[in-house]
Structure formats: C-alpha cells, structure tokens
Design a protein around this motif. Structure first.
Motif, mmCIF file in Angstrom:
data_model
loop_
_atom_site.group_PDB
_atom_site.id
_atom_site.type_symbol
_atom_site.label_atom_id
_atom_site.label_comp_id
_atom_site.label_asym_id
_atom_site.label_seq_id
_atom_site.Cartn_x
_atom_site.Cartn_y
_atom_site.Cartn_z
ATOM 1 N N VAL A 115 0.842 -1.182 0.000
ATOM 2 C CA VAL A 115 0.000 0.000 0.000
ATOM 3 C C VAL A 115 0.883 1.240 0.000
ATOM 4 O O VAL A 115 1.776 1.385 0.843
ATOM 5 C CB VAL A 115 -0.928 0.012 1.231
ATOM 6 N N VAL A 116 0.677 2.124 -0.970
ATOM 7 C CA VAL A 116 1.417 3.393 -1.036
ATOM 8 C C VAL A 116 0.599 4.409 -0.244
ATOM 9 O O VAL A 116 -0.404 4.933 -0.733
ATOM 10 C CB VAL A 116 1.632 3.839 -2.486
ATOM 11 N N ARG A 117 1.023 4.693 0.971
ATOM 12 C CA ARG A 117 0.175 5.356 1.948
ATOM 13 C C ARG A 117 0.415 6.858 2.093
ATOM 14 O O ARG A 117 -0.518 7.644 2.230
ATOM 15 C CB ARG A 117 0.361 4.665 3.306
ATOM 16 N N THR A 118 1.658 7.290 2.057
ATOM 17 C CA THR A 118 1.971 8.685 2.372
ATOM 18 C C THR A 118 2.122 9.522 1.102
ATOM 19 O O THR A 118 2.411 9.005 0.019
ATOM 20 C CB THR A 118 3.265 8.791 3.192
ATOM 21 N N THR A 119 1.948 10.822 1.248
ATOM 22 C CA THR A 119 2.107 11.717 0.102
ATOM 23 C C THR A 119 3.544 11.679 -0.423
ATOM 24 O O THR A 119 3.761 11.786 -1.631
ATOM 25 C CB THR A 119 1.731 13.153 0.493
ATOM 26 N N ALA A 120 4.509 11.522 0.474
ATOM 27 C CA ALA A 120 5.908 11.456 0.037
ATOM 28 C C ALA A 120 6.153 10.211 -0.806
ATOM 29 O O ALA A 120 6.840 10.265 -1.844
ATOM 30 C CB ALA A 120 6.834 11.458 1.250
ATOM 31 N N ASP A 159 -2.143 0.618 -8.091
ATOM 32 C CA ASP A 159 -2.971 -0.427 -7.507
ATOM 33 C C ASP A 159 -2.089 -1.626 -7.188
ATOM 34 O O ASP A 159 -0.863 -1.564 -7.332
ATOM 35 C CB ASP A 159 -4.147 -0.792 -8.432
ATOM 36 N N MET A 160 -2.707 -2.736 -6.759
ATOM 37 C CA MET A 160 -1.937 -3.903 -6.345
ATOM 38 C C MET A 160 -2.312 -5.174 -7.110
ATOM 39 O O MET A 160 -1.844 -6.252 -6.745
ATOM 40 C CB MET A 160 -2.114 -4.139 -4.838
ATOM 41 N N GLU A 161 -3.154 -5.052 -8.144
ATOM 42 C CA GLU A 161 -3.647 -6.254 -8.811
ATOM 43 C C GLU A 161 -3.603 -6.245 -10.336
ATOM 44 O O GLU A 161 -3.443 -7.300 -10.961
ATOM 45 C CB GLU A 161 -5.112 -6.527 -8.407
ATOM 46 N N SER A 162 -3.782 -5.106 -10.966
ATOM 47 C CA SER A 162 -4.109 -5.078 -12.395
ATOM 48 C C SER A 162 -3.047 -5.719 -13.285
ATOM 49 O O SER A 162 -3.386 -6.369 -14.284
ATOM 50 C CB SER A 162 -4.371 -3.645 -12.869
ATOM 51 N N PHE A 163 -1.768 -5.556 -12.961
ATOM 52 C CA PHE A 163 -0.743 -6.126 -13.840
ATOM 53 C C PHE A 163 -0.821 -7.652 -13.856
ATOM 54 O O PHE A 163 -0.621 -8.279 -14.907
ATOM 55 C CB PHE A 163 0.660 -5.674 -13.426
ATOM 56 N N ALA A 164 -1.124 -8.260 -12.707
ATOM 57 C CA ALA A 164 -1.240 -9.721 -12.663
ATOM 58 C C ALA A 164 -2.388 -10.191 -13.548
ATOM 59 O O ALA A 164 -2.265 -11.172 -14.287
ATOM 60 C CB ALA A 164 -1.456 -10.187 -11.229
ATOM 61 N N VAL A 165 -3.521 -9.479 -13.482
ATOM 62 C CA VAL A 165 -4.670 -9.840 -14.312
ATOM 63 C C VAL A 165 -4.339 -9.638 -15.787
ATOM 64 O O VAL A 165 -4.614 -10.501 -16.632
ATOM 65 C CB VAL A 165 -5.897 -8.994 -13.921
ATOM 66 N N ALA A 166 -3.717 -8.503 -16.100
ATOM 67 C CA ALA A 166 -3.374 -8.190 -17.484
ATOM 68 C C ALA A 166 -2.391 -9.200 -18.065
ATOM 69 O O ALA A 166 -2.487 -9.578 -19.245
ATOM 70 C CB ALA A 166 -2.785 -6.781 -17.571
ATOM 71 N N THR A 167 -1.451 -9.664 -17.256
ATOM 72 C CA THR A 167 -0.464 -10.631 -17.729
ATOM 73 C C THR A 167 -1.113 -11.945 -18.130
ATOM 74 O O THR A 167 -0.818 -12.514 -19.192
ATOM 75 C CB THR A 167 0.599 -10.875 -16.644
ATOM 76 N N LEU A 205 -5.561 -4.000 4.701
ATOM 77 C CA LEU A 205 -6.079 -4.474 3.421
ATOM 78 C C LEU A 205 -5.255 -5.623 2.853
ATOM 79 O O LEU A 205 -5.769 -6.425 2.082
ATOM 80 C CB LEU A 205 -6.097 -3.315 2.408
ATOM 81 N N VAL A 206 -3.989 -5.683 3.202
ATOM 82 C CA VAL A 206 -3.159 -6.746 2.658
ATOM 83 C C VAL A 206 -3.128 -7.954 3.569
ATOM 84 O O VAL A 206 -2.418 -8.912 3.331
ATOM 85 C CB VAL A 206 -1.712 -6.255 2.407
ATOM 86 N N GLY A 207 -3.932 -7.942 4.644
ATOM 87 C CA GLY A 207 -4.023 -9.088 5.530
ATOM 88 C C GLY A 207 -4.916 -10.164 4.932
ATOM 89 O O GLY A 207 -5.510 -10.004 3.872
#
Length: 214
Positions: free
Chosen positions: A150-155, A170-178, A208-210
C-alpha cells in the motif's frame, strides 16, 4: 469395476460447464463490486476454491465476476479460476486506485491505457474498446502501476510518480493483465481514485493486505 449406480450418481453431481462469458470482471474487495452485483439480472453464484464467482446479465451481456482478495498473488489465482471456468471474451479489472498525479481528484473515474509493474519493469497496453459505450465521466488515458504494498503517504506517492511517471497505483491489475495477454484475451482496467496524491492514508489501511482484507 464401477457399478452403474455409482457412475449415474457421479454424472448427476457433475455440473455442466457454464457458457463463455461476454465479459469477465476481477475485483479485489467486496466493497468494490456490491452496487454492480445489485444490477445483475438472473444472478447466480459459484463456489470456486473458497472464492465466490458471481454471474449474471448486464445490458444483455453475460458477465462473470470474481472477488479475489488484495494483492497480485490473490489476483492471479482468482483470474485463473475465472478464465478456466467461464472463458470470457474480454476481462476488466475494476476497483479503487491511489492517485499519483496531482491533477486527479478523489472520485475520478479513469481507464488507463497502460499498466506498469514496479518490480519487473514490465508494461502492458490496455484495450479500452472492450467497454463499448462510455459514461461521460470516464476518462480514458494515463498509466497505472501495480505495486506489492500500500502506497500510503504523500511522500511515497510523489516518489513513485517521479520514478515511473504513473498516474495511478494499484496492487492487482498487472497480474490480471499478464494472464490475459498470455491467453490472447483483451484486457482493460477501470479505477476510481480512492485517495488523491495529496491525501495521507491512515496506518490502519495496511490491514487491506491481511488475510481478511478488512
């Protein structure tokens, strides 16, 4: 030797394969798809390896939708089940995305034309044409990058954008696209910005990643 009664019972238990879906949809979380499921006509449910797949008709098209859980491993597993069982002609990855481009406000609905992968450096071109008629508030364009956390902070968001030029994360789309690319299936992603580039997410979002995706 197999008794005829046993053979008949097995045949009765075996469900027929569903017809090929016009569209397959992959989402990570139930909250991302609840309003969509409510619009299905003739809804059905299938249990697949502890995942639930929804099937029904939307505007005359047969749609199969699976909720995989967050992350690439879960997305790859769920997408494989969807492709094997329902053989969709096209696949759409939907749900939330983090904003990296400061010009994208919270609630912005977008269909990126390219999906990047942070770890491998890979990139896959999308096919927005599978959407057909487009809603007026859907923006076609930009890049989305799939990451493993998760990319959480503005920095962190600013650093990721500077490094990759991506507009969304996001954390999923590339796997689906592949998986779709490997099987010659057209793919696109529709995402709504859940947190803009200038928004800090609370530490609790890391749940969310749990295993429960709470």
């Amino acid at each position: 030797m197999t008794h005829s009664g046993e053979s008949t019972a097995r045949a009765r238990r075996a469900a027929p394969a569903p017809p090929p879906a016009d569209l397959g949809i992959v989402a990570a979380l139930d909250i991302e798809i609840a309003p969509l499921i409510a619009r299905f006509r003739e809804p059905r449910k299938y249990s697949l390896d502890r995942l639930t797949l929804h099937e029904g008709y939307l505007e005359g098209r047969l749609v199969a939708l699976i909720v995989t859980g967050p992350g690439e491993t879960a997305a790859r597993r769920g997408t494989s089940l969807l492709l094997d069982g329902h053989r969709p002609r096209s696949v759409l990855s939907i749900g939330f995305a983090g904003g990296l481009n400061p010009a994208l406000p919270r609630g912005h609905l977008t269909c990126p034309v390219e999906i990047l992968h942070e770890e491998s450096g890979g990139r896959i071109t999308c096919a927005p044409s599978i959407l057909g008629a487009l809603p007026p508030d859907l923006h076609i364009g930009g890049r989305m990058i799939t990451v493993s956390r998760v990319v959480r902070t503005t920095a962190d968001k600013a650093a990721l954008r500077d490094r990759t030029g991506a507009d969304l994360v996001d954390m999923e789309s590339f796997a689906v696209a592949t998986l779709c690319a490997e099987r010659g299936i057209r793919f696109a992603s529709v995402r709504i910005v859940s947190d803009a580039a200038d928004a800090e997410l609370p530490p609790e979002i890391l749940t969310l990643v749990g295993p429960t995706g709470g």
